[in-house]
Design a protein around this motif. Structure first.
Motif, mmCIF file in Angstrom:
data_model
loop_
_atom_site.group_PDB
_atom_site.id
_atom_site.type_symbol
_atom_site.label_atom_id
_atom_site.label_comp_id
_atom_site.label_asym_id
_atom_site.label_seq_id
_atom_site.Cartn_x
_atom_site.Cartn_y
_atom_site.Cartn_z
ATOM 1 N N ALA A 15 -2.810 -0.622 -3.142
ATOM 2 C CA ALA A 15 -3.609 0.048 -2.385
ATOM 3 C C ALA A 15 -3.163 1.315 -2.146
ATOM 4 C CB ALA A 15 -3.823 -0.632 -1.081
ATOM 5 N N ASP A 16 -3.856 2.383 -2.580
ATOM 6 C CA ASP A 16 -3.672 3.958 -2.376
ATOM 7 C C ASP A 16 -4.317 4.226 -1.164
ATOM 8 O OD1 ASP A 16 -3.558 6.700 -2.356
ATOM 9 O OD2 ASP A 16 -3.125 6.694 -4.590
ATOM 10 N N ARG A 17 -3.701 4.219 0.045
ATOM 11 C CA ARG A 17 -4.554 4.440 1.279
ATOM 12 C C ARG A 17 -5.159 5.854 1.196
ATOM 13 N NH1 ARG A 17 -3.720 0.828 5.365
ATOM 14 N NH2 ARG A 17 -5.547 1.971 5.909
ATOM 15 N N ILE A 71 1.587 5.367 1.206
ATOM 16 C CA ILE A 71 0.650 6.674 1.821
ATOM 17 C C ILE A 71 1.414 7.867 1.529
ATOM 18 C CG2 ILE A 71 0.013 5.560 4.034
ATOM 19 C CD1 ILE A 71 2.473 6.413 5.308
ATOM 20 N N PHE A 98 -0.992 7.116 10.366
ATOM 21 C CA PHE A 98 -0.221 7.656 9.230
ATOM 22 C C PHE A 98 0.530 9.123 9.673
ATOM 23 C CE2 PHE A 98 -3.370 5.738 6.091
ATOM 24 C CZ PHE A 98 -2.949 4.386 6.022
ATOM 25 N N ASN A 105 -7.869 5.741 -1.192
ATOM 26 C CA ASN A 105 -8.707 4.873 -0.988
ATOM 27 C C ASN A 105 -9.088 4.027 -2.232
ATOM 28 O OD1 ASN A 105 -10.217 3.188 0.974
ATOM 29 N ND2 ASN A 105 -12.000 4.168 0.579
ATOM 30 N N ARG A 127 -5.901 0.534 9.366
ATOM 31 C CA ARG A 127 -7.179 0.040 8.790
ATOM 32 C C ARG A 127 -8.342 0.091 9.946
ATOM 33 N NH1 ARG A 127 -4.141 -2.678 5.018
ATOM 34 N NH2 ARG A 127 -4.920 -2.235 2.903
ATOM 35 N N GLY A 172 0.760 -1.180 0.001
ATOM 36 C CA GLY A 172 -0.101 0.066 0.030
ATOM 37 C C GLY A 172 1.166 1.308 -0.091
ATOM 38 N N GLN A 185 -1.350 -1.121 10.014
ATOM 39 C CA GLN A 185 -1.454 -0.574 8.819
ATOM 40 C C GLN A 185 -2.667 0.688 8.645
ATOM 41 O OE1 GLN A 185 -1.018 -2.430 5.178
ATOM 42 N NE2 GLN A 185 0.217 -3.936 6.022
#
Length: 325
Positions: A266-268, A113, A211, A271, A198, A111, A196
């Motif tokens: 995954a682009d956190r 950030i 983050f 989203n 979530r 992923g 992570q």
């Protein structure tokens, strides 16, 4: 497979098969690509040299080992599953069965950030670990925080082999635009969920601001996943390369060269999650690039000409036959 273990300190069978991967000397090459997805490990078989038998073994503990040659160079691809523990099993057991230097590239997913987007490639120059601080959750949240506990612990960063990273970048640039390739630090997390960031209402994870904590601690962080830190850490902790049947060592210093490259799934921040079609497209292009980078890596190898190595055997066996003794 039935094991008769002779040593509880480092479990091996009488013939030298390690406990979790079930491989022995001569079944794993000095140049290795490690992946999490066992189907991705099988994908590489199509690119291995057709004039060399392909060794294939699935262990009872979830490891898949494929060994053959690519452009005449012995190569192994090992599927390990996910997480710090599986990477630890893999590196330690391979190190105990292969003579000489090792070059290991992790090829996986992550992923992001940071600036990278879904479908881009990341080559982490270093990695640090984020682990859940169990003490923080032992009582009420307020009480433990008053005692100075934080919900997550951060390690120091450990770094990849810079020349191996450059080889990967060079090969990726043959197929990707330079704007699609990123470097930076990787956050290796002990959970796909809590560490992570979530959100899961079924558990008290206290990770809503993780983050911000990551970027404040390591501003150059671009990716999140679950394996690279252990690879970099153990490579940095490795001793000199062992030689078979000898008390000597082949080189001073670390015996493992390590690097990684990951596809952004995954682009956190946005989203977004990658599509299955994009996965197939990117992993083929990037997989070939990793193979090319690995065969260009110089190593002090010991046993590539040995008759006991599976890539030198004249035996012809089906690619997908479990080769267990």
């Amino acid at each position: 497979m039935k094991f008769q273990i002779l040593n509880a300190n480092f479990p091996k069978t009488e013939e030298g098969r390690v406990y979790h991967m079930e491989v022995k000397r001569g079944e794993v090459a000095n140049r290795i690509i490690t992946v999490g997805d066992t189907n991705r490990a099988k994908m590489f078989i199509q690119w291995l040299d057709k004039d060399t038998p392909v060794f294939y073994l699935e262990s009872q503990r979830g490891f898949t080992t494929v060994t053959g040659k690519y452009h005449g160079v012995p190569i192994s691809i090992v599927g390990i599953g996910m997480g710090l523990s599986m990477m630890d099993f893999f590196i330690r057991e391979v190190r105990s069965t292969v003579d000489g230097q090792l070059a290991i590239i992790r090829f996986g997913s992550c992923g992001t950030i940071g600036a990278p987007k879904v479908g881009n490639m990341i080559i982490p120059s270093g990695a640090f670990a984020i682990t859940r601080n169990y003490n923080y959750f032992s009582n009420g949240e307020d009480e433990t925080s008053l005692n100075g506990e934080k919900p997550y612990n951060f390690t120091k960063a450990f770094y990849a082999d810079p020349m191996l990273c450059k080889q990967i970048e060079k090969q990726l640039l043959n197929s990707f635009d330079e704007k699609e390739i990123f470097t930076g630090l990787n956050a290796t997390c002990d959970s796909f969920y809590s560490s992570q960031g979530r959100q899961d209402e079924n558990f008290r994870d206290c990770n809503s601001d993780i983050f911000k904590t990551i970027t404040a601690t390591y501003p150059n962080t671009v990716s999140l996943e679950m394996e690279s830190f252990m690879l970099y850490h153990l490579a940095s902790s490795s001793t000199s390369a062992p030689l078979k049947n000898s008390n000597r060592v082949s080189d001073k210093g670390n015996s493992i060269k390590a690097a990684a490259t990951m596809m952004v799934f995954a682009d956190r921040f946005r989203n977004e999650f990658i599509s299955p079609e994009k996965v197939q497209e990117v992993q083929v292009i990037a997989g070939l690039a990793v193979l090319d980078a690995l065969v260009e890596t110089e190593l002090s190898e010991v046993h590539p000409e040995s008759e006991e190595c599976v890539w030198n055997t004249n035996t012809s066996f089906n690619t997908f036959t479990l080769r267990r003794e």
